[in-house]
Design a protein around this motif. Structure first.
Motif, short mmCIF file in Angstrom:
data_model
loop_
_atom_site.label_atom_id
_atom_site.label_comp_id
_atom_site.label_asym_id
_atom_site.label_seq_id
_atom_site.Cartn_x
_atom_site.Cartn_y
_atom_site.Cartn_z
N LYS A 457 0.71 -1.11 -0.01
CA LYS A 457 -0.08 0.26 0.02
C LYS A 457 0.87 1.40 0.12
CE LYS A 457 -4.12 1.74 2.25
NZ LYS A 457 -5.01 1.68 1.07
N ASP A 458 0.52 2.12 -0.97
CA ASP A 458 1.37 3.46 -1.02
C ASP A 458 1.22 4.46 -0.09
OD1 ASP A 458 3.30 5.04 -2.30
OD2 ASP A 458 1.62 6.03 -3.54
N LEU A 459 2.02 3.99 1.03
CA LEU A 459 1.68 4.78 2.20
C LEU A 459 3.23 5.42 2.74
CD1 LEU A 459 -1.30 3.19 4.53
CD2 LEU A 459 -1.32 5.44 2.86
N PRO A 460 3.07 6.58 3.46
CA PRO A 460 4.63 7.00 3.75
C PRO A 460 5.36 5.81 4.52
CG PRO A 460 3.13 8.87 3.91
CD PRO A 460 2.24 7.51 3.56
N GLY A 461 6.50 5.78 4.47
CA GLY A 461 7.35 4.78 5.62
C GLY A 461 7.26 3.16 5.12
N THR A 462 6.49 2.81 4.18
CA THR A 462 6.24 1.43 3.67
C THR A 462 7.58 0.98 3.01
OG1 THR A 462 3.85 1.47 3.70
CG2 THR A 462 5.03 -0.16 2.62
N VAL A 482 9.45 1.78 -8.70
CA VAL A 482 8.17 1.75 -8.03
C VAL A 482 7.14 2.31 -9.12
CG1 VAL A 482 6.67 3.07 -6.38
CG2 VAL A 482 9.12 2.85 -5.85
N GLY A 483 6.14 1.46 -9.16
CA GLY A 483 5.01 1.63 -10.14
C GLY A 483 3.64 1.82 -9.27
N ARG A 484 3.08 3.08 -9.57
CA ARG A 484 1.75 3.37 -9.07
C ARG A 484 0.75 3.69 -9.77
NH1 ARG A 484 2.85 8.20 -4.77
NH2 ARG A 484 2.96 9.90 -6.30
N LYS A 485 -0.63 3.57 -9.50
CA LYS A 485 -1.64 4.34 -10.24
C LYS A 485 -2.17 5.50 -9.46
CE LYS A 485 -2.81 0.05 -12.39
NZ LYS A 485 -3.90 -0.97 -12.86
N GLU A 486 -2.28 5.40 -8.37
CA GLU A 486 -2.53 6.65 -7.38
C GLU A 486 -2.05 6.76 -6.14
OE1 GLU A 486 -6.98 5.84 -6.87
OE2 GLU A 486 -6.78 4.28 -5.61
N ILE A 487 -2.02 8.08 -5.59
CA ILE A 487 -1.40 8.16 -4.33
C ILE A 487 -2.33 7.36 -3.31
CG2 ILE A 487 -0.76 9.89 -2.48
CD1 ILE A 487 -0.46 11.81 -4.81
N GLY A 488 -1.45 6.53 -2.33
CA GLY A 488 -2.14 5.91 -1.27
C GLY A 488 -2.65 4.57 -1.67
N GLY A 489 -2.91 4.37 -2.99
CA GLY A 489 -3.40 3.00 -3.22
C GLY A 489 -2.32 2.03 -3.49
N GLU A 490 -2.72 0.72 -4.03
CA GLU A 490 -1.67 -0.35 -4.35
C GLU A 490 -0.69 0.11 -5.30
OE1 GLU A 490 -1.98 -4.60 -6.48
OE2 GLU A 490 -3.11 -4.58 -4.44
N ALA A 491 0.73 -0.36 -5.06
CA ALA A 491 1.52 -0.19 -5.84
C ALA A 491 2.61 -1.39 -5.83
CB ALA A 491 2.35 1.10 -5.14
N VAL A 492 3.35 -1.48 -6.84
CA VAL A 492 4.39 -2.39 -7.14
C VAL A 492 5.85 -1.86 -6.98
CG1 VAL A 492 5.16 -4.17 -8.81
CG2 VAL A 492 2.82 -3.91 -8.42
N MET A 493 6.64 -2.50 -6.31
CA MET A 493 8.10 -2.13 -6.13
C MET A 493 9.07 -3.35 -6.52
SD MET A 493 10.28 -0.38 -3.25
CE MET A 493 9.75 -1.95 -1.78
N GLU A 511 5.33 -9.71 6.77
CA GLU A 511 4.73 -9.19 8.11
C GLU A 511 4.59 -8.16 8.38
OE1 GLU A 511 3.12 -11.59 10.16
OE2 GLU A 511 3.36 -13.02 8.52
N LEU A 512 5.27 -6.99 7.48
CA LEU A 512 5.28 -5.68 7.70
C LEU A 512 3.89 -5.02 7.31
CD1 LEU A 512 8.70 -4.79 6.11
CD2 LEU A 512 8.15 -4.94 8.40
N GLU A 513 3.62 -4.16 8.15
CA GLU A 513 2.57 -3.28 7.81
C GLU A 513 2.29 -2.60 6.54
OE1 GLU A 513 -0.43 0.11 9.87
OE2 GLU A 513 1.67 -0.32 10.91
N ASN A 514 1.31 -2.95 5.78
CA ASN A 514 0.88 -2.45 4.45
C ASN A 514 1.61 -3.03 3.34
OD1 ASN A 514 -0.90 -0.30 5.38
ND2 ASN A 514 0.91 0.83 5.99
N VAL A 515 2.23 -4.21 3.72
CA VAL A 515 2.93 -5.19 2.68
C VAL A 515 2.00 -6.28 2.27
CG1 VAL A 515 5.04 -6.53 1.91
CG2 VAL A 515 5.28 -4.36 3.19
N TYR A 516 1.66 -6.25 1.09
CA TYR A 516 0.80 -7.46 0.89
C TYR A 516 1.42 -9.03 0.33
CZ TYR A 516 -2.33 -3.56 0.42
OH TYR A 516 -3.22 -2.35 0.57
N ASP A 517 2.71 -8.71 -0.52
CA ASP A 517 3.27 -9.76 -0.93
C ASP A 517 4.63 -9.29 -1.29
OD1 ASP A 517 3.77 -12.35 -1.20
OD2 ASP A 517 2.75 -12.42 -3.40
#
Length: 525
Positions: A457-462, A482-493, A511-517
């Motif tokens: 999730k594209d949030l500060p600190g992730t 980094v690839g994203r479509k919108e601020i604060g949305g799902e992104a790929v790094m 296990e980190l917060e806001n990391v999906y996979d």
């Protein structure tokens, strides 16, 4: 490398092979002896005597090439060879002129009743009036199949002043115009031709291509010639048509059963029969031996043969264009198999831009499949058997084309579905392979080395948290995209790192917060 020559071939072919391999000539080898000894060879050359069966192929762990010093491969189990990744090659161009000339010889024999006149003179008779013939000049020749041999027959028939009709779904109007022939459907060809000659392979579609219905369409004076394969002409129907005078005559060099023991055709005077000698000239056998020897040499020297029956073959110009995309295809296949969770069930490949205009993308799809399958199978997968192995594993492979390619001249787009998820990637070639999109997120990275692909999730600190975790384990980040479509949305790094990343570290990052996979990908340089 070791090559077994199991049937007689011209010595010039053997001499060529001896430049790169140990050659063992055993032209009397039995099937049992072949089963025992084939395990020690990298290639085998046969003609029509030796049968390369599935049993033989299964007993040949070293075998890379089965070569037929001629055209037909009826004595080779091509399906079994393909499953094992063994190339099957032949020498089609070696017999083109030879078979075409034999066809013309049979044509003249029928037209001038040469076979009957010869027999009459040898039996002490002089029956000039009995053997009234016909000229080929201004007669209409119908050619079924305009491949190498059919085209050579046309050239010779035109020099005799014949008009030519052709039936071949693959011949273009431009080619027909250049050769001065008229393209027609089979029915029209049968009705209008004075002489019909067949030059197509024996397949399920061409078996009994000429039977009662087709023979009834022909003129009652027409001749039919078959120098292709036995079984294309229904011999029982042909006998009846000849015996009842519904057609004028026939000439066969090939038969449903060879030799044609007991065939009623043997009793007829209006048929010329030869014992499958269409390709039997010194020149053809010499050329066939040299051609297959050179094909084997190419493989042994790391090259690409031109006459592979179970693999696409590219002309030099097309290969030059596709070569960088073959490298890209290999990278993409390796990437998706590592990035996709579970067993891949569906692979959709789309070729975009200039690639969409090339008719031979199959080599790219095979390369992708080879890269996907090799890491997950113990059996060897190569360009020959990759499609068949994918099919056996239940993988559905779909190819598509799209003229639009965005900002790039060409793109390869892969969409993969597995029993546990989906993954997509787009790649191009701009001086080097480039990944330009992952799961619809734009990136720009060279596919090599150790890469991490993270969904978050594209949030500060992730991003910082992921970097910190890698740092804790002394894993250095070389490149980050980094690839994203919108601020604060799902992104790929996409991260390129300098060290291998243990699975335990990946689990900690997940296990980190806001990391999906996150997955680790290792690609060759």
């Amino acid at each position: 490398m070791r090559v077994l020559v199991a049937d007689s071939i011209n010595e010039k072919g053997i001499a060529e092979l001896e430049k790169v391999a140990e050659v063992v000539v055993n032209t009397n080898i039995t099937h049992e002896e072949l089963l025992e000894s084939i395990k020690d060879f990298d290639a085998i050359i046969v003609r029509s005597r030796t049968k390369v069966t599935r049993e033989v192929i299964e007993a040949a762990p070293r075998l890379k090439i089965i070569a037929r010093a001629g055209v037909g491969v009826d004595n080779i189990d091509v399906k079994a060879a393909t499953e094992k990744g063994i190339m099957v090659i032949n020498a089609p161009e070696s017999t083109s002129i030879t078979v075409a000339e034999h066809t013309m010889g049979l044509m003249l024999a029928l037209a001038r009743k040469i076979h009957l006149a010869d027999k009459s003179v040898k039996e002490g008779r002089w029956e000039k009036s009995k053997f009234m013939g016909m000229e080929l000049n201004n007669k209409t020749l119908g050619v079924i199949g305009m491949g190498r041999i059919g085209s050579q027959v046309v050239k010779r028939a035109k020099s005799f002043g014949m008009n030519v009709l052709v039936h071949d779904p693959y011949i273009s109007r431009e080619t027909a115009d250049e050769m001065g022939v008229e393209i027609v459907d089979l029915e029209e060809l049968l009705k209008k031709s004075d002489i019909i000659t067949i030059h197509v392979p024996l397949t399920s579609e061409t078996r009994y291509l000429i039977s009662d219905r087709e023979l009834d369409m022909m003129k009652d004076t027409a001749f039919i010639i078959n120098c292709a394969r036995g079984g294309i002409v229904d011999e029982e129907a042909l006998y009846n048509a000849l015996n009842e005078g519904r057609i004028g005559g026939a000439a066969l060099d090939v038969f449903e059963e060879e030799p044609p023991k007991g065939s009623p055709l043997l009793k007829l005077n209006n048929v010329v029969l030869t014992p499958h000698i269409g390709a039997s000239t010194v020149e053809a056998q010499r050329d066939a031996a040299i051609i297959v020897a050179n094909e084997i040499k190419k493989v042994f020297e790391g090259g690409t043969p031109q006459n592979v029956l179970n693999m696409p073959v590219l002309d030099p110009e097309t290969f030059k264009f596709l070569k960088p995309y073959i490298v890209l295809a290999e990278k993409l296949g390796s990437l998706v198999v590592q990035a996709t969770p579970g067993k891949i069930e569906n692979l959709e490949v789309t070729y975009c831009g200039e690639l969409a205009e090339i008719p031979q993308q199959d080599i790219l799809t095979r390369t992708i499949l080879q890269s996907i399958l090799n890491p997950i199978l113990t059996e060897p997968v190569n360009l020959v058997n990759a499609p068949m192995i994918a099919e056996k594993r239940g993988m559905i492979v779909t190819e598509g084309k799209r003229s639009e390619s965005g900002d790039y001249k060409s793109l390869i787009v892969l969409n993969v579905k597995s029993d546990k998820g989906e993954f997509s990637v787009e790649g191009t070639y701009i001086k080097e392979p480039k990944i330009v999109k992952i799961n619809d997120y734009k990136v720009d990275i060279k596919p090599e080395g150790i890469m991490l692909i993270a969904k978050y999730k594209d949030l500060p600190g992730t991003i910082g948290a992921i970097g910190t975790k890698l740092g804790e384990h002394n894993i250095n980040i070389a490149i980050m995209q980094v690839g994203r479509k919108e601020i604060g949305g799902e992104a790929v790094m996409v991260l390129k790192v300098d060290q291998e990343v243990p699975s335990t570290v990946l689990d900690e990052i997940k296990e980190l917060e806001n990391v999906y996979d996150i997955v680790a990908i290792e690609l060759s340089h």
